[in-house]
Write a protein that holds these residues in place. Sequence first.
Motif, PDB file in Angstrom:
ATOM      1  N   GLU A 121       0.773  -1.107  -0.160  1.00 16.46           N
ATOM      2  CA  GLU A 121      -0.040   0.067   0.083  1.00 16.46           C
ATOM      3  C   GLU A 121       0.816   1.434  -0.065  1.00 16.46           C
ATOM      4  O   GLU A 121       0.280   2.269   0.268  1.00 16.46           O
ATOM      5  N   ASP A 122       2.168   1.085  -0.012  1.00 15.66           N
ATOM      6  CA  ASP A 122       2.778   2.366  -0.376  1.00 15.66           C
ATOM      7  C   ASP A 122       3.112   3.118   0.867  1.00 15.66           C
ATOM      8  O   ASP A 122       3.424   4.269   0.884  1.00 15.66           O
ATOM      9  N   ARG A 123       2.885   2.510   2.024  1.00 13.28           N
ATOM     10  CA  ARG A 123       3.013   3.326   3.258  1.00 13.28           C
ATOM     11  C   ARG A 123       4.487   3.267   3.812  1.00 13.28           C
ATOM     12  O   ARG A 123       4.928   2.629   4.661  1.00 13.28           O
ATOM     13  N   LEU A 124       5.219   3.823   3.080  1.00 15.42           N
ATOM     14  CA  LEU A 124       6.869   3.818   3.368  1.00 15.42           C
ATOM     15  C   LEU A 124       6.863   4.552   4.569  1.00 15.42           C
ATOM     16  O   LEU A 124       8.112   4.331   5.206  1.00 15.42           O
ATOM     17  N   ASP A 125       5.961   5.365   5.051  1.00 14.63           N
ATOM     18  CA  ASP A 125       6.436   5.948   6.449  1.00 14.63           C
ATOM     19  C   ASP A 125       6.365   5.075   7.590  1.00 14.63           C
ATOM     20  O   ASP A 125       6.964   5.235   8.797  1.00 14.63           O
ATOM     21  N   LEU A 126       5.632   3.863   7.360  1.00 13.59           N
ATOM     22  CA  LEU A 126       5.742   2.932   8.279  1.00 13.59           C
ATOM     23  C   LEU A 126       7.208   2.121   8.679  1.00 13.59           C
ATOM     24  O   LEU A 126       7.251   1.560   9.578  1.00 13.59           O
ATOM     25  N   ALA A 127       8.056   2.437   7.862  1.00 12.57           N
ATOM     26  CA  ALA A 127       9.457   1.640   7.882  1.00 12.57           C
ATOM     27  C   ALA A 127      10.099   2.342   9.007  1.00 12.57           C
ATOM     28  O   ALA A 127      10.809   1.530   9.596  1.00 12.57           O
ATOM     29  N   TRP A 156      14.033  -6.150 -12.120  1.00 15.94           N
ATOM     30  CA  TRP A 156      12.672  -6.070 -12.510  1.00 15.94           C
ATOM     31  C   TRP A 156      11.435  -5.943 -11.264  1.00 15.94           C
ATOM     32  O   TRP A 156      10.479  -5.150 -11.832  1.00 15.94           O
ATOM     33  N   ARG A 157      11.550  -6.642 -10.508  1.00 17.54           N
ATOM     34  CA  ARG A 157      10.549  -6.489  -9.339  1.00 17.54           C
ATOM     35  C   ARG A 157      10.841  -5.099  -8.523  1.00 17.54           C
ATOM     36  O   ARG A 157       9.843  -4.490  -8.279  1.00 17.54           O
ATOM     37  N   LEU A 158      11.847  -4.856  -8.583  1.00 15.04           N
ATOM     38  CA  LEU A 158      12.280  -3.358  -8.012  1.00 15.04           C
ATOM     39  C   LEU A 158      11.670  -2.359  -8.896  1.00 15.04           C
ATOM     40  O   LEU A 158      11.002  -1.452  -8.494  1.00 15.04           O
ATOM     41  N   TRP A 159      11.651  -2.284 -10.085  1.00 10.41           N
ATOM     42  CA  TRP A 159      11.196  -1.344 -10.933  1.00 10.41           C
ATOM     43  C   TRP A 159       9.756  -1.318 -11.094  1.00 10.41           C
ATOM     44  O   TRP A 159       9.185  -0.250 -10.964  1.00 10.41           O
ATOM     45  N   ARG A 160       8.993  -2.671 -10.735  1.00 15.77           N
ATOM     46  CA  ARG A 160       7.571  -2.408 -10.734  1.00 15.77           C
ATOM     47  C   ARG A 160       7.204  -1.981  -9.423  1.00 15.77           C
ATOM     48  O   ARG A 160       6.217  -1.313  -9.400  1.00 15.77           O
ATOM     49  N   ARG A 161       8.000  -2.463  -8.154  1.00  8.67           N
ATOM     50  CA  ARG A 161       7.255  -1.943  -6.956  1.00  8.67           C
ATOM     51  C   ARG A 161       7.820  -0.399  -6.521  1.00  8.67           C
ATOM     52  O   ARG A 161       7.289   0.246  -5.922  1.00  8.67           O
ATOM     53  N   ARG A 162       9.055  -0.043  -7.256  1.00 10.58           N
ATOM     54  CA  ARG A 162       9.782   1.279  -6.983  1.00 10.58           C
ATOM     55  C   ARG A 162      10.413   1.402  -5.811  1.00 10.58           C
ATOM     56  O   ARG A 162      11.038   2.215  -5.605  1.00 10.58           O
ATOM     57  N   PHE A 163      10.351   0.324  -4.850  1.00  9.57           N
ATOM     58  CA  PHE A 163      11.362   0.389  -3.501  1.00  9.57           C
ATOM     59  C   PHE A 163      11.317  -0.951  -3.116  1.00  9.57           C
ATOM     60  O   PHE A 163      10.758  -1.648  -3.631  1.00  9.57           O
TER      61      PHE A 163
END
Length: 267
Positions: A121-127, A156-163
């Motif tokens: 869910e791209d909640r990068l703030d939780l990291a 390729w997975r990093l490219w799709r997920r972006r992080f």
Amino acid sequence: MPSPEGGTASEAGPPPIDTRFVRHVRAFAARAIGVIYPPSCAGCGGATADPGALCPSCWTGLRLIAAPFCPRYGTPFALDLGIDTLLSPRAIAEPPVFARARAVALYDDTARSLVHRLKYEDRLDLAQAMARMMSAAGKTLIAEADCVVPVPLHRWRLWRRRFNQAALLARPIARGGGRPFEPQALARVKATRSQVGLTRAGRAENLQGAFRVPPTQAARIQGRRVLLVDDVTTTGATANAAARALLRGGAASVDLLTFALVGDPAG
């Protein structure tokens, strides 16, 4: 007007910034953001007093791992037999490639929600909040490590997920523990299929040859005690494959630190 160094006042550069003013501006901005986006529970999204905190319900739903646990896999024991070095049956039958593993909680309810919100869910703030809990759970491992390496994603997975969620967790862990962060020390060179639904043997086979220490990075781990970081330990197949590659690349030892651990307490 000449400056003390012989130039004009305009050549002397801009006047120094008032650090107190900067702090006031930052504090005001933080309060304004808090009004627009009130702090929410990292687990369920409900209202909380502090950003990244857990509400009482989610906190009590987090099945934290505490001693006694298996010193190899970090799996908690159902009973305390008073023996700190006691290994779980699995550790005896299937010794892992990594030396020791620790995790914050069992992968259930709140822990699953946190991992999914970070990862999908791209909640990068939780990291940051998750990394703080991991630093507490892995305090001994961090203190004895020479560097911190995240489990990498294939490009390729990093490219799709972006992080890479493992890197988002590993960076603050390394910084907080005063350890070098080495995100390039291990590469995922094989685009493996998803591990979901695979048996333990299938997961191990799927990951054969998946990781490698790039020759240009070998010096960064040569003879060093590496702390490998990931979000979840399921069967340990990924950690074993990554640890094997690190050891072959010259690491002295590999420990594992994750946020969650799949599995029931050991017998």
